[in-house]
Design an enzyme around this catalytic site. Structure first.
Site, mmCIF file in Angstrom:
data_model
loop_
_atom_site.group_PDB
_atom_site.id
_atom_site.type_symbol
_atom_site.label_atom_id
_atom_site.label_comp_id
_atom_site.label_asym_id
_atom_site.label_seq_id
_atom_site.Cartn_x
_atom_site.Cartn_y
_atom_site.Cartn_z
ATOM 1 C CE LYS A 197 29.185 -34.374 68.661
ATOM 2 N NZ LYS A 197 28.145 -34.943 67.782
ATOM 3 C CE LYS A 251 28.248 -30.736 68.472
ATOM 4 N NZ LYS A 251 27.526 -31.812 67.837
#
Ligand code: PBG
Length: 327
Positions: A197, A251
């Site tokens: 992320k 992500k």
């Protein structure tokens, strides 16, 4: 010696042939719908930075989930938004909190015909907006945060969650949550790990969706990854797998297709990608301004993420996948 090279014949062009040989497709059952459920609402409220997306009250959330389910999307990621926030994010793990009530209502509605997942992070619940608790210096305290993530995992598991989605990026979060779940008889609850992320500007619209602003103009660069780096991302994936992740997620998605591909080529677990709020809103806004054809670009963006190697996609476009695919 002269070699004769035969020019390829040109076949008659038809969409039937193109569909027959297409290498990648996207189907609603590969999508996960993120859904924001806010405590204390009477009806759904539209989000100005995420056109077409709402904060729902519990009843309208279930209704929207059923509509989307009937279009073939069978997995949901619940983001609970509490009415009270404090420095320890206690509404994240309190008995009968908004996330648990939502999980239970979704399981009541769908039973095992759908997968009910829940975001496991403190930022929706803390008044300072960080993903963990803070120490005396105001820095996020990794290990005390893990304890609270363990509490959250238990409260979500008791409510019937199928997968927890730890998104706070504390070190050791997957391992800690796995052991708390196992020790309490919840070994069947899976972990969709936000393994990679990046500290991205693309989460902006999401913060309105969960009513989060980070105190004193802070950011998450201390615990999310630097988007200039690849190798640390791959380290994070290996750690999460060793700690017990069932699905690893990258992500954001669309600007990180190289990362999705690297992960796909180096692990044997399912790989998911999160097409985040900013990715969605940019396509929506450009569509609304008439610069691009929104549905066409939405489709192209989902195909690109699949082509990079993701098997599942968490995306706000899951709400309108019927329109996107019928074009
Ligand atoms: C943290 C979390 C965030 C998102 C999902 N989980 C925000 C953040 O890290 O700041 C962003 C998702 C999106 O932008 O759609 N709980």
């Amino acid at each position: 010696m002269n070699q004769i090279v035969r020019r390829p014949r040109r076949l008659r062009s038809s969409s039937v042939i193109r569909d027959l040989v297409a290498e990648v497709s996207v189907s609603p059952s590969e999508l996960i719908l993120p859904i924001f459920i806010r405590e204390g609402l009477e009806s759904a409220v539209p989000l100005s930075t995420l056109p077409g997306i709402f904060q729902y009250d519990l009843e309208s959330a279930v209704k929207e989930a059923r509509r989307v389910y009937d279009n073939g999307v069978k997995s949901f990621m619940i983001f609970g938004v509490p009415s009270e926030k404090d420095s320890l994010g206690s509404q994240g793990y309190a008995d009968d909190n908004i996330t648990s009530r939502s999980i239970a209502a979704f399981k009541d509605e769908f039973g095992d015909d759908a997968l009910v997942m829940a975001d496991l992070c403190l930022d929706e619940f803390t008044d300072h907006g960080h993903c963990g608790v803070l120490d005396e210096r105001g820095c996020v305290a990794n290990d005390s945060t893990l304890e609270l993530y363990g509490e959250m995992a238990l409260s979500q598991a008791k409510a019937g969650v199928d997968f927890v989605g730890p998104s706070g990026m504390m070190d050791g979060q997957v391992g800690h949550i796995r052991s708390v779940l196992d020790m309490n008889g919840f070994s069947e609850v899976g972990i969709l790990a936000y393994s990679i992320k990046y500290a991205s500007g693309l989460y902006g619209p999401f913060r309105e969706a969960v009513n989060v602003s980070i105190a004193n103009g802070g950011d998450r660069k201390g615990y999310q990854q630097d988007f200039r780096n690849v190798s640390e991302a791959m380290t994070e994936v290996s750690l999460d797998i060793a700690e017990g992740a069932d699905i690893v997620m990258v992500k954001p998605a669309g600007m990180y297709l190289d990362i999705i591909r690297s992960v796909r080529d180096s692990v044997n677990l399912p790989v998911a990608a999160y097409q985040v709020s900013g990715e969605y809103s940019m396509i929506k806004a450009a569509g609304q301004a008439g610069y691009v054809d929104e549905m066409a670009i939405a489709y192209e963006s989902l195909i690109a993420i699949k082509r990079a190697g993701a098997s599942s996609i968490l995306t706000y476009f899951a709400h309108t996948i019927d329109e996107i695919l019928s074009r």
